[in-house]
Design an enzyme around this catalytic site. Structure first.
Site, PDB file in Angstrom:
ATOM      1  N   CYS A 164       0.819  -1.229   0.000  1.00  0.00           N
ATOM      2  CA  CYS A 164       0.000   0.000   0.000  1.00  0.00           C
ATOM      3  C   CYS A 164       0.843   1.265   0.000  1.00  0.00           C
ATOM      4  CB  CYS A 164      -0.934   0.006   1.200  1.00  0.00           C
ATOM      5  SG  CYS A 164      -1.969  -1.450   1.268  1.00  0.00           S
ATOM      6  N   HIS A 190      -3.690   6.956   2.671  1.00  0.00           N
ATOM      7  CA  HIS A 190      -4.061   5.679   2.039  1.00  0.00           C
ATOM      8  C   HIS A 190      -5.425   5.259   2.576  1.00  0.00           C
ATOM      9  CE1 HIS A 190      -4.302   1.559   0.940  1.00  0.00           C
ATOM     10  NE2 HIS A 190      -3.999   1.098   2.132  1.00  0.00           N
ATOM     11  N   ASN A 210     -10.310  -0.486  -0.368  1.00  0.00           N
ATOM     12  CA  ASN A 210      -8.855  -0.387  -0.199  1.00  0.00           C
ATOM     13  C   ASN A 210      -8.187  -0.939  -1.458  1.00  0.00           C
ATOM     14  OD1 ASN A 210      -6.157  -0.877   0.441  1.00  0.00           O
ATOM     15  ND2 ASN A 210      -6.590  -1.540   2.541  1.00  0.00           N
TER      16      ASN A 210
HETATM   17  O1  UT7 Z   1      -4.075  -1.587   3.458  1.00  0.00           O
HETATM   18  C1  UT7 Z   1      -3.267  -1.535   4.588  1.00  0.00           C
HETATM   19  C2  UT7 Z   1      -3.290  -2.773   5.378  1.00  0.00           C
HETATM   20  N1  UT7 Z   1      -4.582  -3.144   5.883  1.00  0.00           N
HETATM   21  C3  UT7 Z   1      -5.124  -2.518   6.944  1.00  0.00           C
HETATM   22  O2  UT7 Z   1      -4.617  -1.525   7.430  1.00  0.00           O
HETATM   23  C4  UT7 Z   1      -6.373  -3.141   7.539  1.00  0.00           C
HETATM   24  C5  UT7 Z   1      -6.434  -2.828   9.002  1.00  0.00           C
HETATM   25  N2  UT7 Z   1      -7.495  -3.531   9.709  1.00  0.00           N
HETATM   26  C6  UT7 Z   1      -8.813  -3.261   9.569  1.00  0.00           C
HETATM   27  O3  UT7 Z   1      -9.206  -2.463   8.741  1.00  0.00           O
HETATM   28  C7  UT7 Z   1      -9.756  -3.926  10.523  1.00  0.00           C
HETATM   29  O4  UT7 Z   1      -9.034  -4.596  11.508  1.00  0.00           O
HETATM   30  C8  UT7 Z   1     -10.763  -4.919   9.851  1.00  0.00           C
HETATM   31  C9  UT7 Z   1     -11.793  -4.153   9.050  1.00  0.00           C
HETATM   32  C10 UT7 Z   1     -10.030  -5.882   8.974  1.00  0.00           C
HETATM   33  C11 UT7 Z   1     -11.519  -5.711  10.903  1.00  0.00           C
HETATM   34  O5  UT7 Z   1     -12.180  -4.835  11.784  1.00  0.00           O
HETATM   35  P1  UT7 Z   1     -12.001  -4.978  13.373  1.00  0.00           P
HETATM   36  O6  UT7 Z   1     -12.871  -3.961  13.969  1.00  0.00           O
HETATM   37  O7  UT7 Z   1     -10.536  -4.916  13.676  1.00  0.00           O
HETATM   38  O8  UT7 Z   1     -12.598  -6.401  13.641  1.00  0.00           O
HETATM   39  P2  UT7 Z   1     -11.908  -7.688  14.338  1.00  0.00           P
HETATM   40  O9  UT7 Z   1     -10.918  -8.313  13.422  1.00  0.00           O
HETATM   41  O10 UT7 Z   1     -11.460  -7.300  15.719  1.00  0.00           O
HETATM   42  O11 UT7 Z   1     -13.145  -8.640  14.490  1.00  0.00           O
HETATM   43  C12 UT7 Z   1     -14.262  -8.308  15.324  1.00  0.00           C
HETATM   44  C13 UT7 Z   1     -15.370  -9.312  15.076  1.00  0.00           C
HETATM   45  C14 UT7 Z   1     -14.902 -10.767  15.083  1.00  0.00           C
HETATM   46  O12 UT7 Z   1     -15.945 -11.549  15.633  1.00  0.00           O
HETATM   47  P3  UT7 Z   1     -15.909 -12.024  17.176  1.00  0.00           P
HETATM   48  O13 UT7 Z   1     -14.630 -12.804  17.315  1.00  0.00           O
HETATM   49  O14 UT7 Z   1     -15.910 -10.762  17.980  1.00  0.00           O
HETATM   50  O15 UT7 Z   1     -17.147 -12.824  17.309  1.00  0.00           O
HETATM   51  C15 UT7 Z   1     -14.768 -11.102  13.613  1.00  0.00           C
HETATM   52  O16 UT7 Z   1     -14.937 -12.475  13.354  1.00  0.00           O
HETATM   53  O17 UT7 Z   1     -15.924  -9.078  13.768  1.00  0.00           O
HETATM   54  C16 UT7 Z   1     -15.920 -10.319  13.040  1.00  0.00           C
HETATM   55  N3  UT7 Z   1     -15.767 -10.001  11.618  1.00  0.00           N
HETATM   56  C17 UT7 Z   1     -16.803  -9.760  10.807  1.00  0.00           C
HETATM   57  N4  UT7 Z   1     -18.135  -9.767  11.031  1.00  0.00           N
HETATM   58  C18 UT7 Z   1     -18.934  -9.476   9.981  1.00  0.00           C
HETATM   59  C19 UT7 Z   1     -14.605  -9.871  10.906  1.00  0.00           C
HETATM   60  N5  UT7 Z   1     -14.889  -9.548   9.636  1.00  0.00           N
HETATM   61  C20 UT7 Z   1     -16.252  -9.485   9.547  1.00  0.00           C
HETATM   62  C21 UT7 Z   1     -17.147  -9.205   8.502  1.00  0.00           C
HETATM   63  N6  UT7 Z   1     -18.470  -9.204   8.763  1.00  0.00           N
HETATM   64  N7  UT7 Z   1     -16.714  -8.914   7.253  1.00  0.00           N
END
Ligand code: UT7
Length: 328
Positions: A115, A255, A285
């Protein structure tokens, strides 16, 4: 400023026609429009169709940038394609772009900084221009991450989109162009975002495909925290280089990784949110393409004017990060 500056004189972008909405994703994996919008700010992303490939969009974006700049491809000394989604393992995608444009004089190669590829590329372009080795450089950020996304993995498939953005950078003696550029990496965090299969460590085989090693793996939550910290730190360093305050910046173009990352960094830096550009709702993204796509949208919409100061900041797999401040 040194007598020879490196300034962007043309921008362009290209997106696949096909759009993938959150409603469509709801039918593919266990997710919801509400979750995606509140956690990421994304409503839709563009996804390449069958038979399309990275250099097609890169070349289309490049042609638009060259048109705006009024530069003939034969004038290009160097083409850098920032990508982690090359057309092929070999040769560089930049060589396909060179051939499509007929840019016979140009050196052409790829830059794999994920990125941060566009800001890494801008920093290199500035160096070769200031040293006098090149007068005109074409820099393209182009990604088809949909080719590496596992559409059964809800933690990654909702985020990424495809697209390309380009800039023509030229030597100028006018007091404009790149004012500060800082790039850095932390390879200790390589396993926060990676695609293990298909390289020399796990060469492509039936087994790597069966184990889904050719798909992107991401530790999203940990990456989120590092992204906020590193983007804030590197932006502050670039501002300090110029003894500038955050609100001396007319446009902050980060970004587009996640709208919540953008908001957290904006708040930490204390930048007025009205100065911040975001298009993640429409595009998702797009890795190295996200900053040049945003820049081109701003230029064509008249959101940047001659004399404006623009700060761009990026963060991505590697991890890599960077900040570039320029005067338009
Ligand atoms: O491009 C540069 C590199 N990439 C980034 O910088 C990405 C950085 N990270 C993020 O943008 C975020 O961490 C994500 C969008 C990927 C995830 O969001 P989050 O708020 O960090 O969620 P999490 O990974 O902590 O997951 C929270 C919950 C989990 O469920 P439980 O364990 O609490 O029951 C996940 O399984 O959300 C769940 N989850 C989803 N639920 C519905 C993860 N993805 C999804 C989804 N839909 N698509």
């Amino acid at each position: 400023m040194s007598p020879l500056n490196a300034a962007i004189i043309g921008t362009g972008h290209a997106l696949p026609e096909n759009v993938l909405t959150n409603d469509q994703l709801e039918k593919m994996v266990d997710t919801s429009d509400e979750w995606i919008v509140t956690r990421t700010g994304i409503r839709q992303r563009h996804i390449a169709g069958p038979g399309e490939y990275t250099s097609l969009f890169a070349t289309a974006a490049a042609r638009r940038a060259l048109d705006m700049a009024g530069v003939d491809p034969a004038e290009l000394d160097m083409i850098i394609c920032a990508t982690v989604c090359p057309d092929m393992m070999l040769p560089a995608t930049a060589c396909f772009i060179q051939s499509a444009l007929g840019a016979k004089r140009a050196a052409a190669y790829d830059m794999a900084a994920a990125c941060s590829g566009f800001l890494y590329g801008l920093t290199v372009a500035e160096g070769v221009i200031k040293s006098g080795r090149c007068r005109t450089v074409l820099l393209v950020g182009a990604e088809l991450l949909s080719r590496y996304v596992d559409y059964t993995d809800r933690s990654t498939c909702v985020i990424f989109g495809d697209g390309a953005g380009a800039a023509v950078i030229r030597a100028t003696e006018e007091p404009k162009g790149i004012l500060a550029a800082r790039i850095r990496s932390d390879g200790d965090l390589a396993d926060y975002l990676y695609t293990p299969g298909g390289g020399t460590r796990y060469p492509a085989s039936e087994e790597t495909v069966k184990k889904r090693l050719h798909y992107i793996k991401m530790r999203g939550n940990e990456l989120f925290k590092v992204a906020v910290r590193n983007l804030t730190q590197i932006s502050r360093e670039a501002l300090d280089d110029l003894k500038m305050a955050p609100n001396d910046v007319d446009l902050f173009l980060p970004h587009q990784a996640n709208q919540r990352i953008t908001e957290a960094v904006t708040a930490r830096l204390g930048i007025d949110p009205a100065r911040v550009y975001s298009n993640i709702d429409r595009i998702g993204n797009t890795s190295s393409a996200s900053i040049p796509i945003g820049l081109d949208e701003c230029v064509r919409a008249g959101r940047v004017r001659p004399g404006d100061t623009i700060m761009m900041a990026s963060f991505g797999a590697g991890v890599t990060y960077g900040a570039v401040i320029m005067r338009w």
